[in-house]
Design an enzyme around this catalytic site. Structure first.
Site, PDB file in Angstrom:
ATOM      1  N   ASP A   1     -10.379  -6.961  38.584  1.00  0.00           N
ATOM      2  CA  ASP A   1     -11.256  -7.673  39.525  1.00  0.00           C
ATOM      3  C   ASP A   1     -11.445  -6.855  40.797  1.00  0.00           C
ATOM      4  O   ASP A   1     -10.519  -6.682  41.581  1.00  0.00           O
ATOM      5  CB  ASP A   1     -10.625  -9.026  39.869  1.00  0.00           C
ATOM      6  CG  ASP A   1     -11.519  -9.842  40.795  1.00  0.00           C
ATOM      7  OD1 ASP A   1     -12.212 -10.741  40.301  1.00  0.00           O
ATOM      8  OD2 ASP A   1     -11.518  -9.575  42.017  1.00  0.00           O
TER       9      ASP A   1
ATOM     10  N   TYR B   1     -14.656  -4.223  48.631  1.00  0.00           N
ATOM     11  CA  TYR B   1     -13.333  -3.574  48.594  1.00  0.00           C
ATOM     12  C   TYR B   1     -13.448  -2.053  48.735  1.00  0.00           C
ATOM     13  O   TYR B   1     -12.468  -1.386  49.053  1.00  0.00           O
ATOM     14  CB  TYR B   1     -12.585  -3.861  47.287  1.00  0.00           C
ATOM     15  CG  TYR B   1     -12.333  -5.310  46.951  1.00  0.00           C
ATOM     16  CD1 TYR B   1     -12.526  -6.338  47.882  1.00  0.00           C
ATOM     17  CD2 TYR B   1     -11.884  -5.665  45.680  1.00  0.00           C
ATOM     18  CE1 TYR B   1     -12.297  -7.664  47.537  1.00  0.00           C
ATOM     19  CE2 TYR B   1     -11.653  -6.985  45.334  1.00  0.00           C
ATOM     20  CZ  TYR B   1     -11.864  -7.983  46.265  1.00  0.00           C
ATOM     21  OH  TYR B   1     -11.639  -9.279  45.911  1.00  0.00           O
TER      22      TYR B   1
ATOM     23  N   SER C   1     -17.889 -17.093  44.552  1.00  0.00           N
ATOM     24  CA  SER C   1     -16.535 -17.043  45.093  1.00  0.00           C
ATOM     25  C   SER C   1     -16.544 -17.701  46.467  1.00  0.00           C
ATOM     26  O   SER C   1     -17.527 -17.572  47.210  1.00  0.00           O
ATOM     27  CB  SER C   1     -16.082 -15.574  45.193  1.00  0.00           C
ATOM     28  OG  SER C   1     -14.766 -15.481  45.687  1.00  0.00           O
TER      29      SER C   1
ATOM     30  N   GLU D   1       3.965  -5.041  35.836  1.00  0.00           N
ATOM     31  CA  GLU D   1       4.564  -5.475  34.564  1.00  0.00           C
ATOM     32  C   GLU D   1       5.177  -6.868  34.699  1.00  0.00           C
ATOM     33  O   GLU D   1       4.943  -7.749  33.860  1.00  0.00           O
ATOM     34  CB  GLU D   1       5.624  -4.470  34.115  1.00  0.00           C
ATOM     35  CG  GLU D   1       6.279  -4.926  32.827  1.00  0.00           C
ATOM     36  CD  GLU D   1       7.109  -3.857  32.160  1.00  0.00           C
ATOM     37  OE1 GLU D   1       7.644  -2.978  32.877  1.00  0.00           O
ATOM     38  OE2 GLU D   1       7.226  -3.912  30.925  1.00  0.00           O
TER      39      GLU D   1
ATOM     40  N   ASN E   1       4.388  -9.206  36.642  1.00  0.00           N
ATOM     41  CA  ASN E   1       3.331 -10.213  36.775  1.00  0.00           C
ATOM     42  C   ASN E   1       2.629 -10.499  35.454  1.00  0.00           C
ATOM     43  O   ASN E   1       1.927 -11.504  35.335  1.00  0.00           O
ATOM     44  CB  ASN E   1       2.307  -9.770  37.828  1.00  0.00           C
ATOM     45  CG  ASN E   1       2.912  -9.675  39.222  1.00  0.00           C
ATOM     46  OD1 ASN E   1       4.023 -10.151  39.456  1.00  0.00           O
ATOM     47  ND2 ASN E   1       2.196  -9.059  40.153  1.00  0.00           N
TER      48      ASN E   1
HETATM   49  P1  A2P Z   1       2.428  -4.446  46.397  1.00  0.00           P
HETATM   50  O1  A2P Z   1       0.952  -4.259  46.175  1.00  0.00           O
HETATM   51  O2  A2P Z   1       2.986  -3.530  47.430  1.00  0.00           O
HETATM   52  O3  A2P Z   1       3.206  -4.427  45.112  1.00  0.00           O
HETATM   53  P2  A2P Z   1      -1.648 -11.591  46.082  1.00  0.00           P
HETATM   54  O4  A2P Z   1      -1.882 -11.290  44.645  1.00  0.00           O
HETATM   55  O5  A2P Z   1      -1.390 -13.035  46.373  1.00  0.00           O
HETATM   56  O6  A2P Z   1      -2.741 -11.040  46.958  1.00  0.00           O
HETATM   57  O7  A2P Z   1      -0.303 -10.847  46.524  1.00  0.00           O
HETATM   58  C1  A2P Z   1      -0.251  -9.454  46.595  1.00  0.00           C
HETATM   59  C2  A2P Z   1       0.930  -9.021  47.435  1.00  0.00           C
HETATM   60  O8  A2P Z   1       2.150  -9.379  46.787  1.00  0.00           O
HETATM   61  C3  A2P Z   1       0.973  -7.531  47.639  1.00  0.00           C
HETATM   62  O9  A2P Z   1       1.450  -7.304  48.935  1.00  0.00           O
HETATM   63  C4  A2P Z   1       1.957  -7.057  46.570  1.00  0.00           C
HETATM   64  O10 A2P Z   1       2.643  -5.904  47.038  1.00  0.00           O
HETATM   65  C5  A2P Z   1       2.918  -8.212  46.461  1.00  0.00           C
HETATM   66  N1  A2P Z   1       3.399  -8.403  45.090  1.00  0.00           N
HETATM   67  C6  A2P Z   1       2.651  -8.473  43.968  1.00  0.00           C
HETATM   68  N2  A2P Z   1       3.418  -8.722  42.892  1.00  0.00           N
HETATM   69  C7  A2P Z   1       4.680  -8.791  43.339  1.00  0.00           C
HETATM   70  C8  A2P Z   1       5.930  -9.017  42.707  1.00  0.00           C
HETATM   71  N3  A2P Z   1       6.005  -9.236  41.396  1.00  0.00           N
HETATM   72  N4  A2P Z   1       7.053  -9.006  43.479  1.00  0.00           N
HETATM   73  C9  A2P Z   1       6.974  -8.791  44.807  1.00  0.00           C
HETATM   74  N5  A2P Z   1       5.827  -8.578  45.460  1.00  0.00           N
HETATM   75  C10 A2P Z   1       4.679  -8.573  44.749  1.00  0.00           C
END
Ligand code: A2P
Length: 274
Positions: A51, A56, A139, A238, A240
């Protein structure tokens, strides 16, 4: 196990097209190597949905990663968004496709209802008619704004992408979109990271033996939304993706539902930024 694989979890949109329920969001990842790496890792790890948006500034990196990955174009669902500070969704779609290096996107969204919800829609329909996108949507649109678009549309929007998490539950927006056959996509499902430190989320995660990120994302899946967490770290990308091999109980869901700070609103946003 195939049922764990993110590419196996598809949702049918109202126009018949299918979208993977999990995608990588690339908001706030600068154009360049960091974005290329994040998208390549996601594709390696089985994500089949990316996405991006004109705003961006990183469509070029998404396109490069897609090409370098060797994953066939028709296996990946690509979304971009029309920047409504510009006037012409058709011309801007052409520019997006050029930057992405592809012939069409799978989904093209009006990024936010700047200047009103309806003026850009005929151009979105034209972009679809030209074959620049398979599906069209919006959106940051409220239920009222969805109705305005639907009232004038020849082709109705099939997606509304909004900020959505247990803390931004927007239940009336979710229900209202559902009643209009519009799928909700959850952006900032981790609250751009800040929900991960919430004590209630952490306690629940410990109890179910998952990470806070997985619990927040799984909640979105069980709310029947499409979810697009952002990360630039391979291990987190991974982590996520491991949200299809467990289920939150009705009690777990209710506990997370109760974190809502929007009062179950039908609004897409608490404040406009344009
Ligand atoms: P990073 O990109 O440094 O890994 P959202 O999807 O709500 O926008 O959140 C994104 C934020 O959450 C980013 O700052 C990302 O950091 C962090 N993030 C994404 N996945 C994780 C995870 N599994 N554990 C910790 N932080 C995460």
């Amino acid at each position: 196990m195939s049922s764990r694989a993110p590419d196996k979890h598809l949702r049918q949109l109202a126009d018949g097209n299918q979208i993977p329920q999990l995608g990588l969001g690339v908001w706030q990842i600068p154009n360049g190597p960091m974005c290329v790496k994040a998208v390549r890792w996601a594709l390696e790890l089985g994500y089949r949905h990316i996405d991006t948006a004109q705003a961006y500034g990183n469509e070029e990196s998404v396109g490069r990663a897609l090409k370098e990955s060797g994953v066939p174009r028709d296996e990946v669902f690509i979304t971009t968004k029309f920047w409504p500070g510009s006037r012409d969704p058709v011309a801007e779609a052409e520019r997006s496709l050029e930057r992405l290096g592809i012939d069409f996107v799978d989904l093209y969204l009006i990024h936010w209802p700047q200047g009103g919800p309806t003026w850009a829609w005929p151009g979105m329909e034209q972009a679809r008619a030209n074959g620049y996108t398979r599906s069209i949507g919006v959106s940051n649109f409220d239920v009222r704004e969805l109705d305005e678009v639907i009232a004038t549309a020849a082709v109705a929007p099939v997606v509304d992408q909004v900020q959505f998490s247990p803390f931004e539950y927007r239940r009336k927006l979710l229900d209202g979109a559902g009643e209009r056959a519009i799928a909700v996509e959850a952006y900032s499902p981790l609250g751009t990271g800040r929900h991960l430190g919430n004590r209630a989320v952490q306690r629940l995660a410990a109890r179910v033996g998952r990470t806070p990120a997985q619990v927040l994302l799984r909640w979105c899946v069980q709310q029947n939304t499409i979810v697009i967490p952002k990360s630039t770290h391979r291990d987190r990308i991974e982590e996520n993706s491991r949200i299809f091999d467990f289920t939150l109980s009705a009690e777990d869901m209710a506990e997370l539902d109760a974190l809502d700070e929007t009062g179950a609103t039908d609004r897409a946003l608490e404040e406009k930024w344009w």
